[in-house]
Enzyme design. Structure first.
Site, PDB file in Angstrom:
ATOM      1  CG  LEU A  68     -34.919 -19.413 -28.829  1.00  0.00           C
ATOM      2  CD1 LEU A  68     -36.062 -20.122 -29.539  1.00  0.00           C
ATOM      3  CD2 LEU A  68     -34.301 -18.374 -29.750  1.00  0.00           C
ATOM      4  CG  ASP A  69     -35.611 -12.928 -25.933  1.00  0.00           C
ATOM      5  OD1 ASP A  69     -34.617 -13.191 -25.232  1.00  0.00           O
ATOM      6  OD2 ASP A  69     -35.646 -11.959 -26.735  1.00  0.00           O
ATOM      7  NE  ARG A  70     -42.539 -17.467 -19.602  1.00  0.00           N
ATOM      8  CZ  ARG A  70     -42.705 -17.777 -18.325  1.00  0.00           C
ATOM      9  NH1 ARG A  70     -41.994 -17.171 -17.400  1.00  0.00           N
ATOM     10  NH2 ARG A  70     -43.569 -18.697 -17.947  1.00  0.00           N
ATOM     11  CB  THR A  72     -38.584 -15.931 -29.139  1.00  0.00           C
ATOM     12  OG1 THR A  72     -38.435 -14.536 -28.924  1.00  0.00           O
ATOM     13  CG2 THR A  72     -38.044 -16.269 -30.512  1.00  0.00           C
ATOM     14  CG  HIS A 168     -34.633  -8.241 -25.499  1.00  0.00           C
ATOM     15  ND1 HIS A 168     -35.410  -7.470 -24.660  1.00  0.00           N
ATOM     16  CD2 HIS A 168     -34.750  -9.522 -25.033  1.00  0.00           C
ATOM     17  CE1 HIS A 168     -35.975  -8.245 -23.743  1.00  0.00           C
ATOM     18  NE2 HIS A 168     -35.579  -9.495 -23.944  1.00  0.00           N
TER      19      HIS A 168
END
Length: 234
Positions: A68-70, A72, A168
């Site tokens: 997961l994106d940081r 998120t 993204h």
């Protein structure tokens, strides 16, 4: 036998665990794997948790299944055994593991529910993706489905299902329809969240257990935030 626990040691929230799999509810700001920042990644925190819980000596095996994106929050799954990792990777590669995301966005979406199709191109210099309406050189096709789940004061809760997993993707595609995610300065929201998060949460994950062959359904509790608390969790 599966175990569902909430462990707050090291700020780690374990929401599912059995002999082969561990699933945690990632906080905003945690990185799943190590990067050039040198910050301790979530994978190492989970290893420490397993080492202490089971009093393991030596190295602890842990396989990263997805990321997961940081900024998120939400569900991140790890494999506890080398037997489980390729099987879990196959579930995600073949899209038989179903994950849903919740996003708080600034504007009402143009439709109550819709499918978005774009071609995304990543710029590694600024770590940002750009969406195009047709294929361009170096782009990848991106497909997601969204539906309006709830209308809040000044915000809208969307539920998102991904068909593809691009860089993204949710952030970029929602921005293209005028619905930047709350706190996401990179994709057009006008101010940051206090904790530097973006209001995108990996909410549920369902799959057939690759070893036990049982149906598994996992829900990640929402972040401890007044706006998230106003959401209907049904």
């Amino acid at each position: 036998m599966s175990k569902k626990t909430l462990s707050n040691k090291n700020n780690l929230q374990v929401i599912y665990e059995d002999n082969h799999i561990i699933v945690v509810n990632k906080r905003a700001g945690d990185i799943v794997q190590g990067d050039r920042t040198g910050d301790k990644p979530l994978s190492e925190v989970v290893k420490s948790y397993l080492k202490e819980k089971y009093k393991k000596e030596g190295n602890v095996y842990l396989g990263v299944v997805h990321r997961l994106d940081r900024p998120t929050t939400g569900i991140v799954m790890f494999a506890k055994t080398s037997k489980a990792l390729p099987r879990l990777n196959k579930l995600f590669a073949e899209k038989t593991a179903k994950k849903t995301y919740w996003a708080l966005v600034k504007n009402a979406p143009p439709q109550l529910e819709d499918t978005l199709v774009n071609w995304l191109k990543k710029n590694p210099k600024n770590n940002k993706s750009t969406a195009y309406s047709k294929e361009v050189n170096g782009s990848k096709k991106a497909i997601l489905h969204y539906k309006l789940k709830q209308t809040l004061d000044n915000f809208y809760l969307l539920e998102i299902d991904l068909e593809t997993g691009r860089h993204h993707q949710i952030r970029t595609q929602l921005a293209t329809i005028g619905c930047p995610i709350k706190g996401d300065l990179k994709y057009g929201f006008d101010r940051s969240n206090k904790d530097a998060s973006i209001s995108l949460h990996a909410r549920t994950l369902s799959f057939v257990h690759p070893v036990k062959k049982e149906d598994i359904f996992i829900t990640a509790p929402l972040p401890n935030d007044p706006l998230w608390k106003a959401c209907n969790t049904n």
